[in-house]
Design an enzyme around this catalytic site. Structure first.
Site, mmCIF file in Angstrom:
data_model
loop_
_atom_site.group_PDB
_atom_site.id
_atom_site.type_symbol
_atom_site.label_atom_id
_atom_site.label_comp_id
_atom_site.label_asym_id
_atom_site.label_seq_id
_atom_site.Cartn_x
_atom_site.Cartn_y
_atom_site.Cartn_z
ATOM 1 N N ASN A 141 0.857 -1.184 0.000
ATOM 2 C CA ASN A 141 0.000 0.000 0.000
ATOM 3 C C ASN A 141 0.893 1.234 0.000
ATOM 4 O O ASN A 141 1.465 1.588 1.033
ATOM 5 C CB ASN A 141 -0.904 0.004 1.225
ATOM 6 C CG ASN A 141 -1.751 1.262 1.323
ATOM 7 O OD1 ASN A 141 -1.814 2.056 0.382
ATOM 8 N ND2 ASN A 141 -2.377 1.476 2.474
ATOM 9 N N ASP A 202 -3.381 -2.441 8.972
ATOM 10 C CA ASP A 202 -4.333 -3.557 9.092
ATOM 11 C C ASP A 202 -5.445 -3.523 8.044
ATOM 12 O O ASP A 202 -6.219 -4.477 7.932
ATOM 13 C CB ASP A 202 -4.957 -3.544 10.495
ATOM 14 C CG ASP A 202 -3.933 -3.861 11.572
ATOM 15 O OD1 ASP A 202 -3.127 -4.784 11.363
ATOM 16 O OD2 ASP A 202 -3.931 -3.176 12.615
ATOM 17 N N GLU A 207 -8.808 -6.432 3.659
ATOM 18 C CA GLU A 207 -9.223 -6.601 2.264
ATOM 19 C C GLU A 207 -8.858 -7.991 1.742
ATOM 20 O O GLU A 207 -9.622 -8.606 0.990
ATOM 21 C CB GLU A 207 -8.567 -5.527 1.392
ATOM 22 C CG GLU A 207 -9.093 -4.119 1.627
ATOM 23 C CD GLU A 207 -8.572 -3.139 0.593
ATOM 24 O OE1 GLU A 207 -8.193 -3.583 -0.512
ATOM 25 O OE2 GLU A 207 -8.536 -1.921 0.886
ATOM 26 N N GLY A 232 1.980 0.662 8.237
ATOM 27 C CA GLY A 232 0.811 1.521 8.339
ATOM 28 C C GLY A 232 0.712 2.161 9.706
ATOM 29 O O GLY A 232 1.593 2.009 10.563
ATOM 30 N N SER A 233 -0.390 2.853 9.927
ATOM 31 C CA SER A 233 -0.599 3.491 11.229
ATOM 32 C C SER A 233 -1.062 2.492 12.270
ATOM 33 O O SER A 233 -0.807 2.654 13.464
ATOM 34 C CB SER A 233 -1.623 4.626 11.099
ATOM 35 O OG SER A 233 -2.834 4.131 10.553
ATOM 36 N N GLY A 234 -1.730 1.413 11.831
ATOM 37 C CA GLY A 234 -2.130 0.337 12.731
ATOM 38 C C GLY A 234 -1.573 -0.976 12.229
ATOM 39 O O GLY A 234 -1.827 -1.361 11.081
ATOM 40 N N ARG A 296 -5.021 14.531 13.707
ATOM 41 C CA ARG A 296 -3.963 13.657 13.203
ATOM 42 C C ARG A 296 -2.582 14.285 13.354
ATOM 43 O O ARG A 296 -1.566 13.575 13.460
ATOM 44 C CB ARG A 296 -4.238 13.292 11.747
ATOM 45 C CG ARG A 296 -3.281 12.273 11.171
ATOM 46 C CD ARG A 296 -3.749 11.746 9.830
ATOM 47 N NE ARG A 296 -4.825 10.787 9.982
ATOM 48 C CZ ARG A 296 -4.644 9.489 10.236
ATOM 49 N NH1 ARG A 296 -3.425 9.025 10.393
ATOM 50 N NH2 ARG A 296 -5.666 8.684 10.350
ATOM 51 N N ARG A 302 -3.081 11.431 19.599
ATOM 52 C CA ARG A 302 -4.449 11.914 19.360
ATOM 53 C C ARG A 302 -5.482 10.965 19.949
ATOM 54 O O ARG A 302 -6.532 11.395 20.433
ATOM 55 C CB ARG A 302 -4.695 12.107 17.863
ATOM 56 C CG ARG A 302 -4.790 10.820 17.044
ATOM 57 C CD ARG A 302 -4.917 11.121 15.550
ATOM 58 N NE ARG A 302 -4.870 9.916 14.728
ATOM 59 C CZ ARG A 302 -5.936 9.280 14.281
ATOM 60 N NH1 ARG A 302 -7.149 9.714 14.577
ATOM 61 N NH2 ARG A 302 -5.811 8.205 13.536
#
Length: 492
Positions: A141, A202, A207, A232-234, A296, A302
């Site tokens: 991604n 995640d 997907e 990624g962020s998670g 963000r 956050r």
């Protein structure tokens, strides 16, 4: 004829005689030599660099088999020159951070045949629980990790996969839902792929599992293992399977990972059916995850700031929860946890097709044996299939790969605010499990119907419509690659 477990060579830099010995768990590199007084030895290949002693020494270094990627003997181009033995491996620190490295040794001509057999023994031990030369479909991604996923993959992952002689097909996703389309439509996926590697957060694994569910041979497709390179962020999938979010160490774990059978779930909402592998949330958790996009710029903090704001404001999320509870006392939950903890979860699945829905969809009547709860003061509704939701949130410490249960946590906003803060502070180490102020259930199906007109619902960290949905578990439907054959969590 047994394979040799030792071979003698020489370091390339200074010609020091070296014995390479295959022990039970690691490759031992042992060299002994009498040195004359000199300023330094230089480096022992790329493993160590020591000052020169004036007396005989015995220095030993070791590489655990899990860290060994490949070994080969490179023949000399000149008849008078020795062959070169190279061993590619990862140096792994105690904090599970890895770096790619190589050691090389000179092998005399008369030892070359024995060395080839020794290499075969080394690789057999190094890939004892998995297969070599994995055929990997890597889905990248490019928007993950604030747009750095591709660069990080090329820098930290690709060299390790190359060193391990993996056969890699790299595909870059272009838009949301693209990974599901790729997996759904790829020809001969089951025959040509040993694992699907998600270089992402995640969202791409979510997907992938949904793409697998849409294949005509879905049950067979679900036997292809899925893993994650954390970009990624998670990155909860990687954290649970590997025990680290270090990209290089996660790549090593993908190379050496053991396929395990895992529970997956079906979720129905409106007239659609989805597969969920990680979590479902409504209330403060979903609100802070999806409802703080305007914050963000604060980074990971956050979520914490958003949570504090909502607790202090006494946020409530009225809803109706209908659930099939299987265990609700902490004593029962500990007992079933221990019963399932030591079971071996191989990648064998009993499913021959995508399972039917035992309890119907969200539009069907609620089964009579389910317990229904109407709440006007719900604070947290969180259901998970893995222990870690992030590196500082061991939200479901009793979760196991294939125990046949979902772990459900419910917190009511009517309890004192200090107790809510105490629960949430304890999540980092799973200490909230024993709090008398929260409900912790083992369930295998439920329905939740929000009563507010708007809000957030998070499924595997992805935003879903704010509408009723129903979930039921399918035991052992999916397959993942785990570093050790289990989830990396301390348990209860």
């Amino acid at each position: 004829m047994p394979l040799p477990d030792s071979i003698v060579g020489y370091t390339k830099a200074d010609g020091v005689r070296v014995r390479l010995l295959l022990e039970d768990r690691f490759l031992l590199i042992d060299h002994a030599q009498v040195y004359s007084s000199q300023s330094s030895l230089g480096c022992f290949s790329s493993i160590s660099c020591v000052s020169a002693p004036s007396t005989a020494i015995s220095q030993q270094n070791s590489i655990v088999y899990f860290n060994v990627l490949w070994a080969e003997l490179l023949p000399s181009t000149l008849q008078s020159q020795p062959a070169v033995l190279t061993i590619d491996y990862c140096k792994v620190k105690d904090d599970k951070k890895a770096t790619l490295d190589r050691v090389s040794f000179l092998i005399d001509a008369q030892n070359e045949r024995a060395c080839e057999a020794w290499i075969g023994n080394l690789l057999k031990r190094s890939y004892r629980n998995t297969i070599r030369n994995k055929r990997l479909l890597v889905l990248i991604n490019p928007f993950g990790g604030q747009g750095t996923a591709m660069t990080r993959y090329k820098t930290y992952s690709s060299p390790i996969l190359t060193a391990a002689r993996c056969r890699v097909e790299e595909v870059e996703t272009k838009y949301r839902g693209h990974a599901a389309e790729i997996i759904e439509n790829m020809e001969r996926l089951e025959q040509n792929c040993d694992a699907i590697v998600c270089c992402s957060g995640d969202g791409i694994p979510h997907e992938v599992f949904n793409g697998l569910s849409k294949r005509t041979n879905a049950a067979a497709a679900f036997k292809v293992p899925v893993c994650q390179l954390p970009c990624g962020s998670g990155n909860a999938l990687c954290l649970n399977l590997v025990g680290s979010n270090d990209l290089s160490f996660a790549t090593l774990s993908a190379v050496k990972g053991i396929p395990i059978s895992v529970d997956l779930c079906s979720l129905t909402q409106d007239n659609k059916r989805y597969i969920t592998f990680l979590s479902q949330a409504l209330g403060m958790i979903a609100d802070c995850d999806l409802g703080t996009e305007n914050m963000r710029w604060m980074g990971e903090s956050r979520f914490t700031v958003g949570l504090i704001m909502r607790v202090l404001a006494g946020a409530k999320y009225p809803c109706r929860v209908s659930v099939r509870i299987l265990h609700e006392s902490r004593t029962q939950i500990r007992q079933v946890y221990l019963e399932h903890k030591n079971k071996e979860h191989t990648s064998t699945s009993e499913h021959t097709q995508l399972p039917d829905l035992k309890y119907g969809t969200v539009h069907d009547p609620v089964p009579e044996d389910w317990k229904s709860i109407d709440s006007s003061s719900l604070a947290v509704f969180y259901v998970g299939k893995m222990p870690w939701m992030s590196s500082d949130a061991l939200f479901f410490p009793a979760a196991l790969p294939r125990d046949g249960y979902l772990d459900m946590v419910i917190i009511d906003s009517s309890i004192p605010k200090k107790e809510i803060f105490s629960i949430l502070l304890g999540v980092a180490e799973g200490k909230h499990f024993d709090s008398k102020y929260l409900h912790y259930y083992k369930v295998d199906a439920y329905r939740i119907e929000p009563k507010a007109h708007s809000g957030y619902i998070s499924i595997d960290g992805e935003s879903f419509s704010f509408a009723p949905f129903q979930v039921e578990l399918h035991s052992g439907l999916g397959t993942m690659l785990s570093r050790t054959g289990e989830f990396q969590a301390p348990g209860i």
